[in-house]
Write an enzyme that holds these catalytic residues in place. Structure first.
Site, mmCIF file in Angstrom:
data_model
loop_
_atom_site.group_PDB
_atom_site.id
_atom_site.type_symbol
_atom_site.label_atom_id
_atom_site.label_comp_id
_atom_site.label_asym_id
_atom_site.label_seq_id
_atom_site.Cartn_x
_atom_site.Cartn_y
_atom_site.Cartn_z
ATOM 1 N N HIS A 190 0.838 -1.201 0.000
ATOM 2 C CA HIS A 190 0.000 0.000 0.000
ATOM 3 C C HIS A 190 0.873 1.251 0.000
ATOM 4 C CE1 HIS A 190 -3.875 -2.106 0.982
ATOM 5 N NE2 HIS A 190 -2.977 -3.049 1.177
ATOM 6 N N ASP B 92 -6.283 5.597 0.929
ATOM 7 C CA ASP B 92 -6.198 4.164 0.683
ATOM 8 C C ASP B 92 -7.619 3.594 0.750
ATOM 9 O OD1 ASP B 92 -3.790 1.814 1.275
ATOM 10 O OD2 ASP B 92 -5.882 1.215 1.431
HETATM 11 N N1 UDP Z 1 -6.946 -9.590 -0.159
HETATM 12 C C1 UDP Z 1 -8.043 -10.348 -0.150
HETATM 13 N N2 UDP Z 1 -8.199 -11.240 0.857
HETATM 14 C C2 UDP Z 1 -7.310 -11.376 1.833
HETATM 15 C C3 UDP Z 1 -6.173 -10.615 1.803
HETATM 16 C C4 UDP Z 1 -6.015 -9.722 0.806
HETATM 17 O O1 UDP Z 1 -8.866 -10.249 -1.011
HETATM 18 O O2 UDP Z 1 -7.509 -12.187 2.736
HETATM 19 C C5 UDP Z 1 -6.761 -8.666 -1.253
HETATM 20 C C6 UDP Z 1 -7.023 -7.214 -0.923
HETATM 21 O O3 UDP Z 1 -8.098 -6.767 -1.669
HETATM 22 C C7 UDP Z 1 -5.841 -6.439 -1.337
HETATM 23 C C8 UDP Z 1 -4.907 -7.461 -1.837
HETATM 24 O O4 UDP Z 1 -5.446 -8.762 -1.597
HETATM 25 O O5 UDP Z 1 -6.132 -5.610 -2.411
HETATM 26 C C9 UDP Z 1 -3.592 -7.368 -1.199
HETATM 27 O O6 UDP Z 1 -3.783 -7.772 0.115
HETATM 28 P P1 UDP Z 1 -3.210 -6.976 1.277
HETATM 29 O O7 UDP Z 1 -3.521 -5.577 1.085
HETATM 30 O O8 UDP Z 1 -3.620 -7.658 2.515
HETATM 31 O O9 UDP Z 1 -1.733 -7.288 1.112
HETATM 32 P P2 UDP Z 1 -0.577 -6.308 0.844
HETATM 33 O O10 UDP Z 1 -0.905 -5.574 -0.413
HETATM 34 O O11 UDP Z 1 -0.452 -5.458 2.042
HETATM 35 O O12 UDP Z 1 0.495 -7.300 0.711
#
Ligand code: UDP
Ligand code: UDP
Ligand code: UDP
Length: 469
Positions: free
Chosen positions: A25, A124
């Site tokens: 993010h 965000d």
């Molecule tokens: N996401 C999801 N289910 C989950 C975890 C994540 O659908 O259990 C999706 C969420 O929409 C996000 C994306 O996966 O856009 C990335 O996940 P997250 O933001 O948790 O991970 P990061 O980007 O911080 O690694």
């Protein structure tokens, strides 16, 4: 004597941005922030939720503000000791998302006292519900930054009305190709799962935004972007989708190279063009030790030179296991002439931009997808969690990569070194992927050249905000 026109002069807009927890993010936010200030000429305030979950987040904030002294920092202290609604979840990033959302009322007076007054707030998507209410109260235009693919947005926007029961193997998204149910994040099948209910409450607020920024570009996801902008992906009335990708690294304009990068870049310099496979599963995905050993075996079997970045735990501060212990005895010695395995943070864009890199074994976190598209590097997709299978679908549809669906979600099965080695060889020798990669790299660069679509889309928003000043 003062020029009488001064009072009517168009001022640059003042934009405040709020990223949430997690490098996936933060990185697109830092890039967008730098872009608004440099190309956009905006006055920019970046809100920094404190404390951060990972060390990488705090290091990136420090580097960013020291290299961008003209960008204002607004510290936002998050009370982390109490949650008004306790959540049944252990993921520290998810917990922090909740805490940030529940603390937004504390941000409101800080935002309203900024000078010059705000022209817009960019949030965000995980804080959209609460921050959109603050923006309403302050009468400031509000935009969402969605940090995944347009394809995943099309799924999220349809989620409130999706029927996930039944025997159909696909879900229908109006005017877009159906999506395999097996690609949906598993939590979507449980409406009470924290992630699903949290996402559902936030997407209900998207319709209040004036627009949604996505780190994607027209040529890469044209069908989906068009469908979203034609309002055909119904169920929710979404604001316009504004594709501003691929977002470029924020240190590029300074011509900076990372200090930590020098050793491995030197190693890459000694490899022939397109010969090295880069392996990384992003900033927060740790695999089991058994799976790590199988990947090591696969890399040895592939016969390819490799650059492998490992993680021993989800949060970097807790990552204390030594690399030898993860890899098993003898691996580093056996492969010392053929590959590099590192633990810790690397400058991924620097690696992907290196001519020695010929392929990327990736979990398909969306930032990684955009970075590999920007450099035209073919992908062996190995999605493990969340939105990553949907992103892998996009990669395959665009012609940038291959994906072995049978490998399943992270931890679902142990993928053997033999299969991994074979697929790596296949990807590294696939001329068609390589050619298509080059084309995609050209298209990605054009999105930010001259009147490229991403450049145009961002300029239009900034111009609109100038007029309302
Ligand atoms: N996401 C999801 N289910 C989950 C975890 C994540 O659908 O259990 C999706 C969420 O929409 C996000 C994306 O996966 O856009 C990335 O996940 P997250 O933001 O948790 O991970 P990061 O980007 O911080 O690694
Ligand atoms: N990244 C990096 N070095 C690392 C790990 C990650 O530069 O050692 C960057 C990567 O280039 C990307 C972001 O961190 O910009 C990770 O986001 P992504 O959406 O790919 O995956 P996530 O980490 O959220 O699962
Ligand atoms: N996860 C992850 N990266 C992501 C999304 C999820 O590492 O991008 C982790 C998540 O934090 C959790 C695990 O994968 O520890 C499974 O997550 P999910 O919420 O999807 O399912 P659950 O924990 O309910 O089984």
């Amino acid at each position: 004597m003062a020029n009488s026109d001064d009072s009517h002069r168009i001022q640059p807009p003042h934009i405040a941005l709020l990223p949430c927890a997690g490098m996936g993010h933060l990185i697109p936010f830092l890039r967008l922030t730098a872009l608004l200030a440099s190309r956009g000429g905006c006055t920019v305030t970046l809100v920094t939720p404190n404390p951060t979950v990972s060390a990488a987040e705090s290091t990136h904030f420090s580097t960013f503000f020291s290299t961008h002294p003209h960008i204002n920092r607004l510290q936002f202290q998050i009370p982390t000791n109490s949650l008004t609604e306790p959540i049944n979840k252990t993921d520290p990033f998810f917990i922090r998302w909740s805490q940030i959302s529940q603390s937004i009322h504390l941000l409101s007076p800080l935002l309203s006292s900024l000078s010059p007054p705000l022209s817009a707030i960019f949030s965000d998507f995980t804080a959209s519900m609460s921050l959109s209410q603050v923006a309403d109260r302050l009468s400031v235009p509000y935009y969402v930054v969605f940090t995944s693919s347009a394809r995943f947005l099309s799924l999220a926007a349809t989620l409130p009305s999706l029927d996930l029961g039944g025997t159909n193997d696909y879900v229908e998204i109006p005017d877009l190709p159906p999506l395999a149910k097996s690609s949906l994040p598993p939590p979507f099948f449980d409406p009470n799962h924290f992630f699903t209910s949290f996402l559902l409450s936030n997407i209900q607020s998207f319709s209040r935004a004036k627009g949604m920024f996505l780190n994607t570009f027209e040529k890469f996801e044209s069908e989906t972007i068009t469908a979203l902008n034609n309002g055909r992906v119904l169920s929710l009335k979404l604001p316009p989708v504004i594709p501003v990708g691929p977002l470029e690294p924020f240190n590029v304009e300074n011509g900076e190279k990372s200090e930590t990068g020098s050793d491995y870049v030197l190693w890459l310099d000694g490899q022939s063009d397109g010969s090295v496979v880069y392996v990384s599963f992003g900033s927060r995905t740790a695999m089991s030790k058994e799976q790590i050993r199988e990947i090591g075996d696969g890399l040895e079997r592939s016969g390819c030179a490799f650059f492998w970045v490992l993680k021993g735990s989800k949060v970097d501060k807790e990552d204390t296991v030594g690399i030898e212990e993860l890899l098993g005895e003898g691996f580093i010695e056996r492969t010392k002439n053929r590959g590099v395995a590192v633990k810790g943070w690397v400058e991924q864009e620097e690696i992907l931009s290196h001519p020695a890199i010929g392929g990327f074994v990736s979990h398909c976190g969306w930032n990684s997808v955009m970075e590999t598209a920007r450099h035209g590097v073919p992908v062996l997709a190995w999605p493990l969690h969340g939105d990553q299978k949907v992103n892998a679908e996009v990669v395959v549809t665009a012609g940038l990569g291959m994906w072995v669906r049978e490998w399943g979600w992270g931890g679902e099965r142990l993928v053997r070194g033999e299969e991994i080695g074979e697929k790596i060889r296949e990807m590294m020798s696939d001329e068609k992927l390589r050619r298509r990669g080059k084309e995609i790299g050209d298209e990605a660069r054009k999105a930010w050249e001259g009147s490229g679509c991403s450049q145009k889309a961002l300029t239009e928003v900034i111009d609109a905000l100038k007029r309302t000043n």
